[in-house]
Design an enzyme around this catalytic site. Structure first.
Site, PDB file in Angstrom:
ATOM      1  N   HIS A  14       0.859  -1.206   0.000  1.00  0.00           N
ATOM      2  CA  HIS A  14       0.000   0.000   0.000  1.00  0.00           C
ATOM      3  C   HIS A  14       0.883   1.240   0.000  1.00  0.00           C
ATOM      4  O   HIS A  14       1.563   1.523   0.985  1.00  0.00           O
ATOM      5  CB  HIS A  14      -0.892   0.025   1.251  1.00  0.00           C
ATOM      6  CG  HIS A  14      -1.791   1.221   1.323  1.00  0.00           C
ATOM      7  ND1 HIS A  14      -3.135   1.122   1.580  1.00  0.00           N
ATOM      8  CD2 HIS A  14      -1.563   2.552   1.170  1.00  0.00           C
ATOM      9  CE1 HIS A  14      -3.682   2.324   1.577  1.00  0.00           C
ATOM     10  NE2 HIS A  14      -2.735   3.218   1.338  1.00  0.00           N
ATOM     11  N   HIS A  16       1.405   5.472  -2.054  1.00  0.00           N
ATOM     12  CA  HIS A  16       0.977   6.513  -3.000  1.00  0.00           C
ATOM     13  C   HIS A  16       2.211   7.044  -3.719  1.00  0.00           C
ATOM     14  O   HIS A  16       3.163   7.473  -3.076  1.00  0.00           O
ATOM     15  CB  HIS A  16       0.301   7.665  -2.247  1.00  0.00           C
ATOM     16  CG  HIS A  16      -0.871   7.212  -1.439  1.00  0.00           C
ATOM     17  ND1 HIS A  16      -2.165   7.333  -1.866  1.00  0.00           N
ATOM     18  CD2 HIS A  16      -0.937   6.607  -0.220  1.00  0.00           C
ATOM     19  CE1 HIS A  16      -2.984   6.822  -0.956  1.00  0.00           C
ATOM     20  NE2 HIS A  16      -2.262   6.376   0.054  1.00  0.00           N
ATOM     21  N   ARG A  18       1.693   9.277  -6.444  1.00  0.00           N
ATOM     22  CA  ARG A  18       1.271  10.523  -7.138  1.00  0.00           C
ATOM     23  C   ARG A  18       1.586  10.388  -8.630  1.00  0.00           C
ATOM     24  O   ARG A  18       1.694   9.310  -9.164  1.00  0.00           O
ATOM     25  CB  ARG A  18       1.941  11.778  -6.551  1.00  0.00           C
ATOM     26  CG  ARG A  18       1.978  11.854  -5.045  1.00  0.00           C
ATOM     27  CD  ARG A  18       0.633  11.777  -4.392  1.00  0.00           C
ATOM     28  NE  ARG A  18       0.740  12.017  -2.959  1.00  0.00           N
ATOM     29  CZ  ARG A  18      -0.179  11.658  -2.083  1.00  0.00           C
ATOM     30  NH1 ARG A  18      -1.276  11.015  -2.473  1.00  0.00           N
ATOM     31  NH2 ARG A  18      -0.018  11.925  -0.810  1.00  0.00           N
ATOM     32  N   ASN A  42      -5.564   7.311  -5.913  1.00  0.00           N
ATOM     33  CA  ASN A  42      -6.234   8.585  -5.597  1.00  0.00           C
ATOM     34  C   ASN A  42      -5.506   9.778  -6.206  1.00  0.00           C
ATOM     35  O   ASN A  42      -5.068  10.693  -5.519  1.00  0.00           O
ATOM     36  CB  ASN A  42      -6.406   8.755  -4.078  1.00  0.00           C
ATOM     37  CG  ASN A  42      -5.092   8.756  -3.306  1.00  0.00           C
ATOM     38  OD1 ASN A  42      -4.102   8.167  -3.732  1.00  0.00           O
ATOM     39  ND2 ASN A  42      -5.066   9.415  -2.164  1.00  0.00           N
ATOM     40  N   LYS A 100     -10.075  -0.326  -4.889  1.00  0.00           N
ATOM     41  CA  LYS A 100      -9.992   0.350  -3.593  1.00  0.00           C
ATOM     42  C   LYS A 100     -11.250   1.115  -3.259  1.00  0.00           C
ATOM     43  O   LYS A 100     -11.747   1.895  -4.074  1.00  0.00           O
ATOM     44  CB  LYS A 100      -8.801   1.334  -3.643  1.00  0.00           C
ATOM     45  CG  LYS A 100      -8.657   2.263  -2.455  1.00  0.00           C
ATOM     46  CD  LYS A 100      -7.964   1.599  -1.287  1.00  0.00           C
ATOM     47  CE  LYS A 100      -7.984   2.468  -0.035  1.00  0.00           C
ATOM     48  NZ  LYS A 100      -6.722   3.092   0.252  1.00  0.00           N
ATOM     49  N   HIS A 137     -10.227   1.552   2.639  1.00  0.00           N
ATOM     50  CA  HIS A 137      -9.927   2.606   3.610  1.00  0.00           C
ATOM     51  C   HIS A 137     -11.090   2.578   4.592  1.00  0.00           C
ATOM     52  O   HIS A 137     -12.176   3.069   4.287  1.00  0.00           O
ATOM     53  CB  HIS A 137      -9.806   3.976   2.929  1.00  0.00           C
ATOM     54  CG  HIS A 137      -9.433   5.065   3.890  1.00  0.00           C
ATOM     55  ND1 HIS A 137      -8.221   5.723   3.848  1.00  0.00           N
ATOM     56  CD2 HIS A 137     -10.085   5.576   4.953  1.00  0.00           C
ATOM     57  CE1 HIS A 137      -8.158   6.598   4.839  1.00  0.00           C
ATOM     58  NE2 HIS A 137      -9.288   6.534   5.523  1.00  0.00           N
ATOM     59  N   HIS A 175      -4.068  -0.108   6.299  1.00  0.00           N
ATOM     60  CA  HIS A 175      -3.455   0.745   7.336  1.00  0.00           C
ATOM     61  C   HIS A 175      -4.261   0.761   8.632  1.00  0.00           C
ATOM     62  O   HIS A 175      -4.726   1.811   9.066  1.00  0.00           O
ATOM     63  CB  HIS A 175      -3.194   2.165   6.827  1.00  0.00           C
ATOM     64  CG  HIS A 175      -4.304   2.784   6.011  1.00  0.00           C
ATOM     65  ND1 HIS A 175      -5.606   2.838   6.429  1.00  0.00           N
ATOM     66  CD2 HIS A 175      -4.281   3.387   4.790  1.00  0.00           C
ATOM     67  CE1 HIS A 175      -6.332   3.447   5.512  1.00  0.00           C
ATOM     68  NE2 HIS A 175      -5.555   3.787   4.501  1.00  0.00           N
ATOM     69  N   ASP A 248       1.855   2.859   3.306  1.00  0.00           N
ATOM     70  CA  ASP A 248       1.009   4.040   3.084  1.00  0.00           C
ATOM     71  C   ASP A 248       1.875   5.281   2.869  1.00  0.00           C
ATOM     72  O   ASP A 248       1.476   6.389   3.233  1.00  0.00           O
ATOM     73  CB  ASP A 248       0.011   4.262   4.225  1.00  0.00           C
ATOM     74  CG  ASP A 248      -1.147   5.158   3.790  1.00  0.00           C
ATOM     75  OD1 ASP A 248      -1.302   5.396   2.576  1.00  0.00           O
ATOM     76  OD2 ASP A 248      -1.882   5.627   4.671  1.00  0.00           O
TER      77      ASP A 248
HETATM   78  O1  DOR Z   1      -2.586  10.026   5.379  1.00  0.00           O
HETATM   79  C1  DOR Z   1      -3.043   9.665   4.313  1.00  0.00           C
HETATM   80  N1  DOR Z   1      -2.581  10.157   3.149  1.00  0.00           N
HETATM   81  N2  DOR Z   1      -4.032   8.781   4.312  1.00  0.00           N
HETATM   82  C2  DOR Z   1      -4.685   8.451   3.192  1.00  0.00           C
HETATM   83  O2  DOR Z   1      -5.611   7.676   3.275  1.00  0.00           O
HETATM   84  C3  DOR Z   1      -4.346   9.078   1.918  1.00  0.00           C
HETATM   85  C4  DOR Z   1      -2.965   9.582   1.914  1.00  0.00           C
HETATM   86  C5  DOR Z   1      -2.668  10.536   0.782  1.00  0.00           C
HETATM   87  O3  DOR Z   1      -3.017  10.211  -0.364  1.00  0.00           O
HETATM   88  O4  DOR Z   1      -2.069  11.572   1.017  1.00  0.00           O
HETATM   89 ZN    ZN Z   2      -3.043   5.239   1.569  1.00  0.00          ZN
END
Ligand code: DOR
Ligand code: ZN
Length: 345
Positions: A14, A16, A18, A42, A100, A137, A175, A248
């Site tokens: 898991h 991110h 970007r 996301n 997700k 989530h 998470h 995360d």
């Molecule tokens: O702290 C977080 N940041 N929790 C999430 O669920 C998303 C993530 C983000 O994309 O910044």
């Molecule tokens: Zn996340």
């Protein structure tokens, strides 16, 4: 005392990445330590179709340093209008590994998320039939629910019902931050697993709020009280195959976190393995580290484990206070601290 540890190459289940310059800046940190990663969708706009995911995957692969073997595993962002046929086709073509659930407005870029989980029950049935993993989530978003209770409330309001209705669906409770979530996962069958971040093993909510507001310890779900942290440490280091590594890692620029409305997310990628290993070491559970980092996740997702290994050695490492990223700067998890393990390669 054990001074080095060698484990099969781990995966991050898991994170991110970007997009654009930030993505190109952060991918090398993860590719250095991990063989694969489940890449959260996301973005703006979110990754909702197989075509968008295939294009995003290509952009990530292009950012992997030459000679490094790293595979991004793509995830479909579920909405009220998800096209189940496209999701299934994407999975069959090897584009999608999972889908997700972001409850609408639960966190960063979740405005297009699902407004009522029951609306996607037909999609969940298709996912169950096709063996597509469902990543959750797990927080309710109702303003009347205290932010520290949102995960526990999600279990009672939604998760019990999902698990009861779809006993064959593979569900990752992402998470997790509470003993309630640990207990729920342990009580559920083998199709229910959970990822645990390094930050939720290291800090409780005091780290966010004592001695001034500490924006670099703020993420969602927020860290909870100490009893929960201890339950998470016990679960992660227990050897149970239900719990596996998911950082995360969620990069936000330093100036976006240190602001009047600071972003949620901790950039865990650069020292991820060192951070987790410190916890296993403190808990006297070095023998359980490989399972958590490298074996339980592949078993849950039905993927092979890696043949290569990585090694960490016991030595002091000073983590930089910030790292240059995409023309700006970012604070890594443990920034400015000294940690007791070093990733050798
Ligand atoms: O702290 C977080 N940041 N929790 C999430 O669920 C998303 C993530 C983000 O994309 O910044
Ligand atoms: Zn996340």
């Amino acid at each position: 005392m054990t001074d080095t540890i060698t484990i099969r190459r781990p995966d991050d289940w898991h994170l991110h990445f970007r997009d654009g310059d930030v993505m190109r800046g952060v991918v090398p940190y993860t590719a250095r330590q991990f063989g694969r990663a489940i890449v959260m969708p996301n973005l703006t706009p979110p990754v909702t179709t197989a075509q968008m995911a295939a294009d995003y995957r290509d952009r990530i692969v292009a950012a992997v340093p030459k000679g490094v073997d790293f595979e991004p595993l793509m995830v479909c962002y579920l909405t009220d209008d998800t096209d189940a046929d496209d999701l299934v086709r994407g999975a069959k073509e090897g584009v999608f590994t999972a889908a997700k659930l972001y409850p609408a407005n639960a966190t960063t870029n979740s405005a297009h998320g699902v407004t009522d989980v029951r609306k996607i029950y037909p999609v969940l049935q298709r996912m169950s039939d096709e063996g597509i993993v469902f990543c959750i989530h797990g927080e309710v978003t109702s303003p009347d629910i205290d932010v520290f209770d949102r995960e526990a409330e999600f279990i009672e309001r939604y998760l019990r019902d999902i698990v009861a209705n779809f006993p064959d669906l593979k569900i990752v409770f992402e998470h997790i931050t509470t003993s309630d979530a640990v207990d729920f996962v342990l009580e559920s069958g083998p199709n229910v697993g959970a990822t645990i971040t390094p930050q939720h093993l290291h800090i409780n909510r005091n780290a966010m709020l004592v001695g001034g507001i500490q924006p670099h310890n703020y993420c969602l779900p927020v860290a909870k009280r100490e009893t929960h942290r201890l339950a998470l440490r016990k679960a992660a280091t227990s050897g149970s195959p239900k719990f596996f590594l998911g950082t995360d890692s969620a990069p936000h620029f330093k100036h976006d976190k240190e602001s009047s409305c600071g972003c949620a997310g901790i950039f865990g990628a650069p020292y991820a393995l060192e951070s987790y290993l410190t916890v296993f070491d403190e808990e006297g559970a070095l023998d359980k580290f490989e399972g958590f980092a490298s074996l339980h996740g592949p078993a849950f997702y039905g993927l092979p484990v890696h043949e290569e290994t990585v090694t960490l050695e016991r030595t002091q490492v000073d983590v930089p206070e910030e790292l240059a990223l995409a023309g700006s700067s970012i604070v890594p998890w443990h920034g400015g601290q000294t940690i007791g393990w070093k990733f050798v390669g």
